[in-house]
Design a protein around this motif. Structure first.
Motif, PDB file in Angstrom:
ATOM      1  N   THR A   1       0.837  -1.198   0.000  1.00 61.64           N
ATOM      2  CA  THR A   1       0.000   0.000   0.000  1.00 61.64           C
ATOM      3  C   THR A   1       0.871   1.248   0.000  1.00 61.64           C
ATOM      4  OG1 THR A   1      -0.129   0.175   2.429  1.00 61.64           O
ATOM      5  CG2 THR A   1      -1.780  -1.214   1.332  1.00 61.64           C
ATOM      6  N   ARG A   2       0.250   2.360  -0.354  1.00 63.17           N
ATOM      7  CA  ARG A   2       0.972   3.635  -0.401  1.00 63.17           C
ATOM      8  C   ARG A   2       1.384   4.065   1.004  1.00 63.17           C
ATOM      9  NH1 ARG A   2      -0.271   9.190  -0.310  1.00 63.17           N
ATOM     10  NH2 ARG A   2       1.127  10.440  -1.629  1.00 63.17           N
ATOM     11  N   VAL A   3       0.515   3.828   1.990  1.00 60.40           N
ATOM     12  CA  VAL A   3       0.850   4.210   3.364  1.00 60.40           C
ATOM     13  C   VAL A   3       2.085   3.449   3.842  1.00 60.40           C
ATOM     14  CG1 VAL A   3       0.041   4.190   5.762  1.00 60.40           C
ATOM     15  CG2 VAL A   3      -1.525   4.826   3.920  1.00 60.40           C
ATOM     16  N   GLY A   4       2.136   2.159   3.532  1.00 65.23           N
ATOM     17  CA  GLY A   4       3.305   1.371   3.910  1.00 65.23           C
ATOM     18  C   GLY A   4       4.580   1.889   3.255  1.00 65.23           C
ATOM     19  N   MET A   5       4.463   2.282   2.001  1.00 61.26           N
ATOM     20  CA  MET A   5       5.616   2.843   1.298  1.00 61.26           C
ATOM     21  C   MET A   5       6.070   4.144   1.951  1.00 61.26           C
ATOM     22  SD  MET A   5       5.834   4.138  -2.661  1.00 61.26           S
ATOM     23  CE  MET A   5       4.685   5.467  -2.289  1.00 61.26           C
ATOM     24  N   ILE A   6       5.103   4.973   2.370  1.00 60.70           N
ATOM     25  CA  ILE A   6       5.436   6.245   3.026  1.00 60.70           C
ATOM     26  C   ILE A   6       6.135   5.990   4.359  1.00 60.70           C
ATOM     27  CG2 ILE A   6       4.408   8.248   4.179  1.00 60.70           C
ATOM     28  CD1 ILE A   6       2.288   8.274   1.972  1.00 60.70           C
ATOM     29  N   VAL A   7       5.649   5.009   5.116  1.00 56.82           N
ATOM     30  CA  VAL A   7       6.263   4.704   6.413  1.00 56.82           C
ATOM     31  C   VAL A   7       7.703   4.260   6.224  1.00 56.82           C
ATOM     32  CG1 VAL A   7       6.206   3.148   8.390  1.00 56.82           C
ATOM     33  CG2 VAL A   7       4.089   4.152   7.538  1.00 56.82           C
ATOM     34  N   ARG A   8       7.925   3.333   5.299  1.00 52.77           N
ATOM     35  CA  ARG A   8       9.283   2.815   5.082  1.00 52.77           C
ATOM     36  C   ARG A   8      10.203   3.899   4.535  1.00 52.77           C
ATOM     37  NH1 ARG A   8       8.990  -0.612   1.138  1.00 52.77           N
ATOM     38  NH2 ARG A   8       6.744  -0.631   0.776  1.00 52.77           N
ATOM     39  N   ALA A   9       9.676   4.741   3.650  1.00 52.12           N
ATOM     40  CA  ALA A   9      10.491   5.829   3.114  1.00 52.12           C
ATOM     41  C   ALA A   9      10.787   6.874   4.186  1.00 52.12           C
ATOM     42  CB  ALA A   9       9.779   6.477   1.936  1.00 52.12           C
ATOM     43  N   GLY A  10       9.813   7.139   5.058  1.00 51.24           N
ATOM     44  CA  GLY A  10      10.004   8.128   6.105  1.00 51.24           C
ATOM     45  C   GLY A  10      11.053   7.720   7.116  1.00 51.24           C
ATOM     46  N   VAL A  11      11.186   6.429   7.358  1.00 52.25           N
ATOM     47  CA  VAL A  11      12.221   5.952   8.275  1.00 52.25           C
ATOM     48  C   VAL A  11      13.602   6.205   7.693  1.00 52.25           C
ATOM     49  CG1 VAL A  11      13.217   3.887   9.336  1.00 52.25           C
ATOM     50  CG2 VAL A  11      10.751   4.232   9.371  1.00 52.25           C
ATOM     51  N   ASN A  12      13.751   5.985   6.390  1.00 52.37           N
ATOM     52  CA  ASN A  12      15.061   6.120   5.755  1.00 52.37           C
ATOM     53  C   ASN A  12      15.441   7.584   5.507  1.00 52.37           C
ATOM     54  OD1 ASN A  12      15.483   3.327   5.620  1.00 52.37           O
ATOM     55  ND2 ASN A  12      14.257   3.162   3.751  1.00 52.37           N
ATOM     56  N   ASP A  13      14.493   8.399   5.084  1.00 53.91           N
ATOM     57  CA  ASP A  13      14.816   9.806   4.794  1.00 53.91           C
ATOM     58  C   ASP A  13      13.552  10.638   4.957  1.00 53.91           C
ATOM     59  OD1 ASP A  13      15.794  12.214   3.907  1.00 53.91           O
ATOM     60  OD2 ASP A  13      16.976  11.328   2.281  1.00 53.91           O
ATOM     61  N   ARG A  14      13.265  11.010   6.197  1.00 57.48           N
ATOM     62  CA  ARG A  14      12.030  11.727   6.472  1.00 57.48           C
ATOM     63  C   ARG A  14      12.076  13.166   5.954  1.00 57.48           C
ATOM     64  NH1 ARG A  14      11.449  11.256  12.766  1.00 57.48           N
ATOM     65  NH2 ARG A  14      12.057   9.146  12.187  1.00 57.48           N
ATOM     66  N   ASP A  15      13.259  13.751   5.856  1.00 56.07           N
ATOM     67  CA  ASP A  15      13.359  15.138   5.389  1.00 56.07           C
ATOM     68  C   ASP A  15      12.907  15.268   3.941  1.00 56.07           C
ATOM     69  OD1 ASP A  15      14.308  15.965   7.851  1.00 56.07           O
ATOM     70  OD2 ASP A  15      16.410  15.627   7.303  1.00 56.07           O
ATOM     71  N   ILE A  16      13.377  14.360   3.091  1.00 57.41           N
ATOM     72  CA  ILE A  16      12.974  14.386   1.677  1.00 57.41           C
ATOM     73  C   ILE A  16      11.479  14.148   1.550  1.00 57.41           C
ATOM     74  CG2 ILE A  16      13.186  13.199  -0.526  1.00 57.41           C
ATOM     75  CD1 ILE A  16      15.546  14.971   0.101  1.00 57.41           C
ATOM     76  N   LEU A  17      10.971  13.197   2.342  1.00 60.45           N
ATOM     77  CA  LEU A  17       9.546  12.887   2.263  1.00 60.45           C
ATOM     78  C   LEU A  17       8.707  14.075   2.726  1.00 60.45           C
ATOM     79  CD1 LEU A  17       7.986  10.348   1.392  1.00 60.45           C
ATOM     80  CD2 LEU A  17       7.721   9.772   3.802  1.00 60.45           C
ATOM     81  N   ALA A  18       9.156  14.759   3.776  1.00 58.57           N
ATOM     82  CA  ALA A  18       8.438  15.940   4.257  1.00 58.57           C
ATOM     83  C   ALA A  18       8.469  17.060   3.222  1.00 58.57           C
ATOM     84  CB  ALA A  18       9.043  16.420   5.572  1.00 58.57           C
ATOM     85  N   ALA A  19       9.601  17.178   2.510  1.00 54.77           N
ATOM     86  CA  ALA A  19       9.725  18.201   1.477  1.00 54.77           C
ATOM     87  C   ALA A  19       8.766  17.940   0.313  1.00 54.77           C
ATOM     88  CB  ALA A  19      11.158  18.256   0.963  1.00 54.77           C
TER      89      ALA A  19
END
Length: 336
Positions: free
Chosen positions: A213-231
């Motif tokens: 799911t997209r939420v799962g992808m966001i969680v895993r991506a946020g752990v690795n690089d939350r700054d980029i994801l927040a941007a």
């Protein structure tokens, strides 16, 4: 699987032999000589199924722990307190309403709200500071333990099993053969099997949610690089609060499960915190399948150890953990 066999043929052969031996012990009729060594087959099968269902309980606790600790990198050593609090909430609701299912809903919601408060008030302010998180959550666990002792006392509590799930069910596993040639089958509590099936469903749903799911992808991506994801405009803090709430809520559900086919009392929070740590270490941080495998191994080790080597039963679990750390420090099914 093919790659594993090609890279580790010896280990693949050993695993194959172990699985074949286990299947033979479970399904075959034991000769008298084997029963003289291991005791009655009924005792062995009961220990195996007790280990599997106990593994289901450990998985429910450890799955929330692996979300918070293994995936989000939040060191929450108050997770056992969430388990115990969920059990107390479930007991209170079941006594007040007479509903077993409602106790699960109430425990999940209340403990999830506690998780939201912990994430918002504690972990959000000390992100990435493992030592401070460790010390703060140890302090919180002590405070929670004292508050629960004050509110519920030091008694043992057990949630009443619903009538539909009371009693044993006959499983197609032969425990003995009478002189007349009639087979005797294993009788096992229905409630434990239902709870284990629910644990399997929850585990599969969590794996699908995190990996498909997209939420799962966001969680895993946020752990690795939350700054980029927040941007990119993602409200990463909101996502992390929801994940923490889910992990805490699962601990609350596990508390109701534990209070149903075992009991809850002061001290269970420490026991299940240690069990969750061992499960995550064996299975691999951040891995839902790893948590399931680790929980199964720990549950079987505890139950078979208590039957065949009761004096050293607890040593077996930690010996397995030490062996895993020595051979595969990242865990058996560590997430990539």
């Amino acid at each position: 699987m093919t790659k594993f066999v090609e890279r580790h043929p010896l280990w693949a052969f050993i695993i194959l032999i172990a699985v074949a031996a286990a299947l033979w012990l479970i399904f075959a009729t034991w000769p008298q000589g084997l029963e003289d060594v291991f005791g009655r087959k009924k005792v062995f099968l009961s220990a195996v199924f007790n280990g599997i269902t106990l593994g289901g309980l450990y998985f429910l606790v450890a799955s929330g722990f692996t979300l918070i600790f293994g995936l989000m990198r939040n060191v929450n050593l108050a997770h056992g307190s969430l388990y115990l609090f969920g059990g107390y909430i479930g007991y209170a609701v079941s006594v007040a309403t007479g509903s077993w299912l409602l106790s699960f809903v109430a425990a999940f919601i209340v403990v999830a709200l506690v998780g939201v408060a912990m994430q918002f008030l504690v972990f959000r302010r000390i992100e990435g500071q493992d030592l401070r998180q460790t010390m703060v959550t140890i302090g919180l666990s002590i405070v929670f333990a004292d508050l629960m002792l004050w509110a519920f006392g030091g008694d043992f509590y057990q949630i009443q099993t619903p009538r539909a799930l009371v009693g044993p069910i006959e499983l197609p596993f032969v425990t003995a053969v009478k002189s007349s040639g009639e087979a005797v089958y294993l009788q096992y509590p229905m409630v434990r099997l239902v709870i284990f099936a629910a644990a399997v469903v929850i585990g599969v749903a969590m794996w699908l949610a995190l990996n498909r799911t997209r939420v799962g992808m966001i969680v895993r991506a946020g752990v690795n690089d939350r700054d980029i994801l927040a941007a990119m405009g993602v409200r990463i803090q909101l996502v992390f609060v929801l994940v923490f709430a889910l992990g805490a809520g699962l601990a609350g559900i596990a508390g109701v499960v534990g209070a149903t086919f075992q009991s809850i009392s002061p001290g269970e929070d420490i026991r299940f915190l240690l069990a969750s740590l061992v499960v995550v270490i064996i299975g691999g941080m951040g891995s839902i399948p790893g948590a399931a495998l680790g929980a199964l191994i720990v549950g079987l080790a505890e139950q078979l150890g208590s039957v065949y080597i009761p004096t050293y039963a607890i040593v077996v679990t930690f010996l397995i953990m030490v062996l895993v750390l020595a051979v595969r420090p990242q865990g058996l099914l560590a997430g990539r």
